[in-house]
Design a protein around this motif. Structure first.
Motif, PDB file in Angstrom:
ATOM      1  N   ASP A 114       0.833  -1.209   0.000  1.00  0.00           N
ATOM      2  CA  ASP A 114       0.000   0.000   0.000  1.00  0.00           C
ATOM      3  C   ASP A 114       0.867   1.258   0.000  1.00  0.00           C
ATOM      4  O   ASP A 114       0.592   2.218  -0.721  1.00  0.00           O
ATOM      5  N   TRP A 115       1.923   1.251   0.809  1.00  0.00           N
ATOM      6  CA  TRP A 115       2.822   2.402   0.848  1.00  0.00           C
ATOM      7  C   TRP A 115       3.449   2.625  -0.521  1.00  0.00           C
ATOM      8  O   TRP A 115       3.488   3.747  -1.027  1.00  0.00           O
ATOM      9  N   MET A 120       4.527   6.019  -5.004  1.00  0.00           N
ATOM     10  CA  MET A 120       5.315   5.805  -6.222  1.00  0.00           C
ATOM     11  C   MET A 120       5.596   7.102  -6.968  1.00  0.00           C
ATOM     12  O   MET A 120       6.698   7.288  -7.491  1.00  0.00           O
ATOM     13  N   LEU A 121       4.635   8.022  -7.020  1.00  0.00           N
ATOM     14  CA  LEU A 121       4.888   9.295  -7.710  1.00  0.00           C
ATOM     15  C   LEU A 121       6.012  10.076  -7.032  1.00  0.00           C
ATOM     16  O   LEU A 121       6.865  10.657  -7.715  1.00  0.00           O
ATOM     17  N   GLN A 122       6.025  10.077  -5.701  1.00  0.00           N
ATOM     18  CA  GLN A 122       7.093  10.783  -4.978  1.00  0.00           C
ATOM     19  C   GLN A 122       8.436  10.100  -5.196  1.00  0.00           C
ATOM     20  O   GLN A 122       9.463  10.770  -5.352  1.00  0.00           O
ATOM     21  N   VAL A 123       8.446   8.785  -5.223  1.00  0.00           N
ATOM     22  CA  VAL A 123       9.693   8.053  -5.470  1.00  0.00           C
ATOM     23  C   VAL A 123      10.188   8.338  -6.887  1.00  0.00           C
ATOM     24  O   VAL A 123      11.381   8.595  -7.096  1.00  0.00           O
ATOM     25  N   ALA A 128      14.014  11.061 -10.514  1.00  0.00           N
ATOM     26  CA  ALA A 128      14.279  12.020 -11.591  1.00  0.00           C
ATOM     27  C   ALA A 128      15.175  13.152 -11.094  1.00  0.00           C
ATOM     28  O   ALA A 128      16.100  13.580 -11.796  1.00  0.00           O
ATOM     29  N   ASP A 129      14.910  13.647  -9.888  1.00  0.00           N
ATOM     30  CA  ASP A 129      15.755  14.700  -9.298  1.00  0.00           C
ATOM     31  C   ASP A 129      17.188  14.212  -9.140  1.00  0.00           C
ATOM     32  O   ASP A 129      18.142  14.928  -9.478  1.00  0.00           O
ATOM     33  N   TYR A 130      17.351  13.026  -8.607  1.00  0.00           N
ATOM     34  CA  TYR A 130      18.669  12.437  -8.404  1.00  0.00           C
ATOM     35  C   TYR A 130      19.401  12.271  -9.740  1.00  0.00           C
ATOM     36  O   TYR A 130      20.555  12.680  -9.872  1.00  0.00           O
TER      37      TYR A 130
END
Length: 137
Positions: A114-115, A120-123, A128-130
């Motif tokens: 569930d987490w 998933m969008l935040q991950v 992408a930032d990394y």
């Protein structure tokens, strides 16, 4: 006797106490190593929907080889998380199911699933930032 075990007076079986999960011989770490791999997780979740035959399980779990599925099912059965039922038919019918012990584990895994689904969008954004920082000159 291994570290992390003791004999209870009057009981012949060993009782495990909490150990150091960072130590390679810790029983908790060894169990986590077996149940936390991707195939074990996917197999248990698939079996959580109900008993299933080997080939159907293989079709349901994309990418698992026959050898890996067989090995993982044997490990899960040895750990008491999965049961294997053989029916003497022609051909022989083998069905796998989750045990009550396995159901308890699936309940814990469901919180993690569930987490992952809700975060998933935040991950993906963090990835992408990394990647942007790493590839920048």
């Amino acid at each position: 006797m291994q570290d992390g075990t003791f004999h209870s007076p009057g009981h012949s079986e060993e009782t495990w106490t909490r150990g150091d999960v960072f130590a390679s011989q810790c029983p908790t770490r060894q169990l986590l190593d077996r149940i936390a791999d991707k195939w074990s997780t996917l197999i248990l979740v698939a079996l959580g929907r109900g008993p299933i035959r080997f080939n159907e399980l293989k079709r349901r779990i994309e990418g698992v080889s026959q050898k890996m599925l067989s090995q993982t099912l044997k490990s899960l059965e040895r750990d008491g998380l999965v049961s294997r039922t053989v029916v003497a038919t022609v051909p022989v019918t083998v069905t796998y199911a989750v045990t009550p012990l396995g159901r308890g584990l699936i309940a814990s895994m469901q919180a993690m699933i569930d987490w992952a689904e809700t975060q998933m969008l935040q991950v993906a954004q963090a990835q992408a930032d990394y990647d942007g920082r790493i590839s920048a000159p």
